[in-house]
Design an enzyme around this catalytic site. Structure first.
Site, mmCIF file in Angstrom:
data_model
loop_
_atom_site.group_PDB
_atom_site.id
_atom_site.type_symbol
_atom_site.label_atom_id
_atom_site.label_comp_id
_atom_site.label_asym_id
_atom_site.label_seq_id
_atom_site.Cartn_x
_atom_site.Cartn_y
_atom_site.Cartn_z
ATOM 1 C CE LYS A 111 -4.208 -1.898 1.306
ATOM 2 N NZ LYS A 111 -5.814 -1.948 1.776
ATOM 3 C CE LYS A 194 -5.941 -7.775 -1.218
ATOM 4 N NZ LYS A 194 -7.130 -8.262 -0.145
ATOM 5 C CE LYS A 197 -13.793 -2.485 0.983
ATOM 6 N NZ LYS A 197 -12.502 -2.915 1.681
HETATM 7 N N1 AQP Z 1 -10.226 -10.897 -3.360
HETATM 8 C C1 AQP Z 1 -9.903 -10.734 -2.168
HETATM 9 N N2 AQP Z 1 -10.742 -12.463 -1.609
HETATM 10 C C2 AQP Z 1 -10.386 -12.601 -0.191
HETATM 11 N N3 AQP Z 1 -10.877 -12.263 0.733
HETATM 12 C C3 AQP Z 1 -10.913 -11.074 0.478
HETATM 13 N N4 AQP Z 1 -11.203 -10.070 1.064
HETATM 14 C C4 AQP Z 1 -10.238 -8.677 0.169
HETATM 15 N N5 AQP Z 1 -10.049 -8.842 -0.332
HETATM 16 C C5 AQP Z 1 -10.297 -10.693 -0.776
HETATM 17 C C6 AQP Z 1 -11.558 -10.379 2.547
HETATM 18 O O1 AQP Z 1 -12.425 -8.648 2.961
HETATM 19 C C7 AQP Z 1 -12.336 -8.083 3.823
HETATM 20 C C8 AQP Z 1 -12.265 -7.580 3.926
HETATM 21 O O2 AQP Z 1 -11.085 -6.513 3.996
HETATM 22 P P1 AQP Z 1 -10.808 -4.949 4.052
HETATM 23 O O3 AQP Z 1 -11.597 -4.130 2.996
HETATM 24 O O4 AQP Z 1 -10.379 -5.002 5.610
HETATM 25 O O5 AQP Z 1 -9.281 -5.169 3.289
HETATM 26 P P2 AQP Z 1 -8.367 -5.607 2.573
HETATM 27 O O6 AQP Z 1 -8.283 -7.397 2.835
HETATM 28 O O7 AQP Z 1 -7.745 -4.864 1.935
HETATM 29 O O8 AQP Z 1 -9.594 -5.449 0.870
HETATM 30 P P3 AQP Z 1 -10.111 -4.878 -0.425
HETATM 31 O O9 AQP Z 1 -10.499 -4.727 -0.807
HETATM 32 O O10 AQP Z 1 -7.903 -5.248 -0.944
HETATM 33 O O11 AQP Z 1 -9.827 -3.481 0.300
HETATM 34 P P4 AQP Z 1 -8.080 -2.464 -0.493
HETATM 35 O O12 AQP Z 1 -7.806 -2.135 -1.634
HETATM 36 O O13 AQP Z 1 -8.692 -0.855 0.429
HETATM 37 O O14 AQP Z 1 -6.690 -2.889 0.407
HETATM 38 C C9 AQP Z 1 -11.032 -9.142 4.637
HETATM 39 O O15 AQP Z 1 -11.271 -10.104 5.680
HETATM 40 C C10 AQP Z 1 -9.961 -9.566 3.860
HETATM 41 O O16 AQP Z 1 -9.483 -10.740 3.967
#
Ligand code: AQP
Length: 332
Positions: A111, A194, A197
């Site tokens: 990040k 992965k 968001k």
């Molecule tokens: N691609 C994914 N596959 C499976 N699980 C996922 N999670 C996120 N992406 C995937 C799971 O969703 C939960 C919430 O995630 P978060 O919003 O707290 O943070 P994150 O993991 O950083 O999610 P994003 O969507 O990838 O956001 P950004 O782009 O901001 O980094 C967690 O349980 C995560 O494991």
């Protein structure tokens, strides 16, 4: 009953990975665990968030939980910033966690990117706040996607070091709960990344707000290769995009990848993608619809968050009191 804590960041663009890797599992755990589910808005501001969007996205995470089937009477749903114990305990954990531990966190490296010097201190300390989220409730299990495993290991390290340093048994050692065929849903544009968001391409993810046409369009454009689907799972090795779509199908249908291949072995993506579209619209579509409906009634969502915060505070306050005593803080 063992206790679960988990959270999702209200940073917009909630997607299928969040659903399959986390939110759907939240629902399934309600019968066997006491569940606490949070919209982690304090985590969200570790990178810039527009205040109006943050408010709306926080309600959206709560609405997504409800739409997926989390029962607000049985489980606790609330916004992180409304329970002060998270920030208070995070500070204590900042004094327990070691710089060396945080330096190893791959999510920070990803990040912060090349511009590390310009990343917020909050982004660096993110795993310490996550440990506080969980341990403020002495939760023993945390349902997450694969990507959060490293952070959970850090939570265990913090709990262990706190207990050792103070010679207590204050905190339990938490276990991750990672299950299903979609523990790591990958980007539709790049099978090595992965689904996320913050990916600049909207075509990389299927979101809760996508309608049938949009889901179909995104899957049609999803990157694949030219080969038909193999008969055996090992035939997906070296084919990350194909493996991802098969994994998504398996998770949505609640079957194994091999069962998907038993059905579609030899099929081209021109056949498989429309079948996957139908399945996604049928299973994930109604969740998004319900989330949108709930977003039309923010007062209802706010009332659930308020009730959840009150119940969360009642659980976290005695833990914080105990921790402060252990640390040597005077009672107020
Ligand atoms: N691609 C994914 N596959 C499976 N699980 C996922 N999670 C996120 N992406 C995937 C799971 O969703 C939960 C919430 O995630 P978060 O919003 O707290 O943070 P994150 O993991 O950083 O999610 P994003 O969507 O990838 O956001 P950004 O782009 O901001 O980094 C967690 O349980 C995560 O494991």
């Amino acid at each position: 009953m063992p206790r679960i804590f988990s959270g999702v960041q209200p940073t917009g663009n909630l997607h299928l990975g969040n659903y399959l890797g986390a939110i759907r599992n939240f629902v399934r755990l309600q019968d066997d665990y006491e569940c606490i589910y949070c919209a982690v808005d304090m985590h969200a501001i570790t990178v810039w968030q527009d205040p109006a969007n943050l408010r709306s996205n926080t309600r959206e995470v709560a609405a997504a939980y409800l739409a997926a089937g989390v029962d607000p009477k049985a489980s606790i749903i609330f916004a992180q910033s409304t329970v002060p114990a998270h920030a208070e305990l995070a500070w204590i954990f900042n004094c327990i966690a070691r710089l060396g531990w945080l330096n190893r966190m791959t999510q920070f490296k990803e990040k912060a990117g090349k511009n590390r010097e310009n990343a917020s201190l909050g982004l660096y300390a993110y795993p310490s706040l996550m440990a506080a989220d969980i341990l403020a409730y002495k939760a023993t299990h945390v349902p997450v996607g694969e990507d959060q495993k490293q952070h959970l290991e850090l939570t265990r390290d913090i709990a262990q070091k706190f207990n050792n340093d103070y010679g207590t048994e204050t905190f339990p050692i938490v276990e991750p709960l990672i299950f299903g065929e979609a523990t790591r849903v990958m980007s539709l544009r790049d099978g090595a990344k992965k689904m996320s968001k913050s990916d600049p391409s909207d075509y990389s993810r299927i979101t809760f707000t996508d309608d049938r046409d949009m889901i179909a369009k995104k899957l049609r454009k999803a990157r694949t290769d030219a080969d038909p689907l193999p008969a055996e799972e090992k035939g997906l090795e070296g084919r990350p995009e194909a493996a991802n779509l098969v994994g998504i199908y398996a998770a949505l249908a609640d079957i194994t990848k091999q069962q998907v291949l038993d059905k579609y072995a030899g099929s081209q993506f021109s056949v498989f993608k429309p079948a996957l579209t139908d399945l996604a619209v049928e299973t994930f579509g109604p969740v998004g619809e319900e989330m949108k409906r709930l977003m039309g009634d923010p007062a209802h969502v706010d009332a659930i968050l308020k009730d959840g915060a009150e119940r969360a505070i009642a659980l976290a306050e005695p833990v914080l009191k105990e921790v402060k005593e252990v640390v040597g803080f005077l009672a107020p």
